[in-house]
Scaffold this motif. Sequence first.
Motif, mmCIF file in Angstrom:
data_model
loop_
_atom_site.group_PDB
_atom_site.id
_atom_site.type_symbol
_atom_site.label_atom_id
_atom_site.label_comp_id
_atom_site.label_asym_id
_atom_site.label_seq_id
_atom_site.Cartn_x
_atom_site.Cartn_y
_atom_site.Cartn_z
ATOM 1 N N PHE A 1 2.643 -7.515 -4.338
ATOM 2 C CA PHE A 1 2.313 -6.148 -4.761
ATOM 3 C C PHE A 1 2.073 -6.101 -6.265
ATOM 4 O O PHE A 1 1.102 -5.508 -6.733
ATOM 5 C CB PHE A 1 3.440 -5.206 -4.351
ATOM 6 C CG PHE A 1 3.169 -3.770 -4.667
ATOM 7 C CD1 PHE A 1 2.114 -3.098 -4.078
ATOM 8 C CD2 PHE A 1 3.973 -3.081 -5.561
ATOM 9 C CE1 PHE A 1 1.865 -1.769 -4.356
ATOM 10 C CE2 PHE A 1 3.731 -1.751 -5.846
ATOM 11 C CZ PHE A 1 2.674 -1.100 -5.245
ATOM 12 N N GLU A 2 2.941 -6.728 -7.053
ATOM 13 C CA GLU A 2 2.778 -6.745 -8.505
ATOM 14 C C GLU A 2 1.506 -7.482 -8.903
ATOM 15 O O GLU A 2 0.807 -7.068 -9.832
ATOM 16 C CB GLU A 2 4.003 -7.380 -9.177
ATOM 17 C CG GLU A 2 5.277 -6.589 -8.984
ATOM 18 C CD GLU A 2 5.214 -5.180 -9.542
ATOM 19 O OE1 GLU A 2 4.557 -4.960 -10.573
ATOM 20 O OE2 GLU A 2 5.823 -4.292 -8.927
ATOM 21 N N LEU A 3 1.179 -8.561 -8.210
ATOM 22 C CA LEU A 3 -0.046 -9.311 -8.501
ATOM 23 C C LEU A 3 -1.280 -8.464 -8.231
ATOM 24 O O LEU A 3 -2.205 -8.431 -9.051
ATOM 25 C CB LEU A 3 -0.087 -10.596 -7.668
ATOM 26 C CG LEU A 3 -1.353 -11.451 -7.838
ATOM 27 C CD1 LEU A 3 -1.429 -12.006 -9.257
ATOM 28 C CD2 LEU A 3 -1.356 -12.581 -6.818
ATOM 29 N N THR A 4 -1.309 -7.774 -7.097
ATOM 30 C CA THR A 4 -2.481 -6.941 -6.794
ATOM 31 C C THR A 4 -2.625 -5.817 -7.816
ATOM 32 O O THR A 4 -3.740 -5.484 -8.219
ATOM 33 C CB THR A 4 -2.421 -6.349 -5.374
ATOM 34 O OG1 THR A 4 -1.249 -5.559 -5.230
ATOM 35 C CG2 THR A 4 -2.473 -7.434 -4.310
ATOM 36 N N GLN A 5 -1.520 -5.252 -8.269
ATOM 37 C CA GLN A 5 -1.600 -4.196 -9.279
ATOM 38 C C GLN A 5 -2.056 -4.742 -10.625
ATOM 39 O O GLN A 5 -2.815 -4.091 -11.332
ATOM 40 C CB GLN A 5 -0.262 -3.482 -9.422
ATOM 41 C CG GLN A 5 0.004 -2.531 -8.290
ATOM 42 C CD GLN A 5 1.114 -1.567 -8.623
ATOM 43 O OE1 GLN A 5 2.197 -1.975 -9.023
ATOM 44 N NE2 GLN A 5 0.839 -0.295 -8.467
ATOM 45 N N ALA A 6 -1.613 -5.925 -10.981
ATOM 46 C CA ALA A 6 -2.028 -6.524 -12.248
ATOM 47 C C ALA A 6 -3.524 -6.815 -12.244
ATOM 48 O O ALA A 6 -4.223 -6.539 -13.228
ATOM 49 C CB ALA A 6 -1.241 -7.810 -12.506
ATOM 50 N N LYS B 1 0.284 -4.365 1.318
ATOM 51 C CA LYS B 1 0.390 -4.398 -0.140
ATOM 52 C C LYS B 1 -0.950 -4.677 -0.822
ATOM 53 O O LYS B 1 -1.089 -4.480 -2.019
ATOM 54 C CB LYS B 1 1.426 -5.438 -0.589
ATOM 55 C CG LYS B 1 2.810 -5.148 -0.057
ATOM 56 C CD LYS B 1 3.265 -3.752 -0.454
ATOM 57 C CE LYS B 1 4.561 -3.370 0.218
ATOM 58 N NZ LYS B 1 4.801 -1.940 0.151
ATOM 59 N N VAL B 2 -1.943 -5.121 -0.075
ATOM 60 C CA VAL B 2 -3.248 -5.449 -0.657
ATOM 61 C C VAL B 2 -3.923 -4.235 -1.303
ATOM 62 O O VAL B 2 -4.501 -4.365 -2.395
ATOM 63 C CB VAL B 2 -4.155 -6.136 0.387
ATOM 64 C CG1 VAL B 2 -5.562 -6.334 -0.144
ATOM 65 C CG2 VAL B 2 -3.537 -7.467 0.797
ATOM 66 N N PRO B 3 -3.880 -3.028 -0.718
ATOM 67 C CA PRO B 3 -4.502 -1.886 -1.397
ATOM 68 C C PRO B 3 -3.860 -1.555 -2.748
ATOM 69 O O PRO B 3 -4.375 -0.730 -3.499
ATOM 70 C CB PRO B 3 -4.308 -0.724 -0.412
ATOM 71 C CG PRO B 3 -4.145 -1.361 0.912
ATOM 72 C CD PRO B 3 -3.437 -2.659 0.640
ATOM 73 N N GLY B 4 -2.775 -2.240 -3.082
ATOM 74 C CA GLY B 4 -2.106 -2.018 -4.358
ATOM 75 C C GLY B 4 -2.993 -2.244 -5.562
ATOM 76 O O GLY B 4 -2.706 -1.752 -6.653
ATOM 77 N N PHE B 5 -4.125 -2.965 -5.384
ATOM 78 C CA PHE B 5 -5.023 -3.197 -6.505
ATOM 79 C C PHE B 5 -5.583 -1.878 -7.054
ATOM 80 O O PHE B 5 -5.951 -1.796 -8.219
ATOM 81 C CB PHE B 5 -6.179 -4.130 -6.118
ATOM 82 C CG PHE B 5 -7.292 -3.435 -5.393
ATOM 83 C CD1 PHE B 5 -8.373 -2.915 -6.078
ATOM 84 C CD2 PHE B 5 -7.242 -3.279 -4.018
ATOM 85 C CE1 PHE B 5 -9.395 -2.260 -5.404
ATOM 86 C CE2 PHE B 5 -8.253 -2.626 -3.344
ATOM 87 C CZ PHE B 5 -9.326 -2.112 -4.045
#
Length: 151
Positions: A6-11, A57-61
Amino acid sequence: RLASLFELTQAIGAFVFGSLLDKYGVRACLVLNFIACAMSYGLLSQATSLWILYLSKVPGFALAGIMCAQTAVSHITPEGEERVAAFGRVRTSYMIGGLLGPAAGGRLGAAGDYYTIARLASLLSLLAVGLCFLLPARLGTDARTLIAATP
């Protein structure tokens, strides 16, 4: 590992979202943010296996609501103390939400069905998409005038 994904996709999304905000504006990016949120909660509400949980968690981007809020503040407030105070209020509201949201979700989840709560969160995110269309299409000096005229 799930939190790391989740943190990676947001970053990764943060790099993309800055240019999207410049190109398409706050309202369009808020719509994208809330659609991604609805997708994430929608997938979570259907998670019956570990891979669907990871997929949720992928849509977290595209979850960059605070970037949208900060951009809106920079467009509708004059430079100086008023803008600094507005940024402080935005940050404070996000911090409060970051504390109360998980606490409320944990309490509700412990008392019942996680799937129903995720569906409700998805529905509320879609409601937020509709509310985004009440915002001006582009923020700028016109938005300052519009907001100043609102009682």
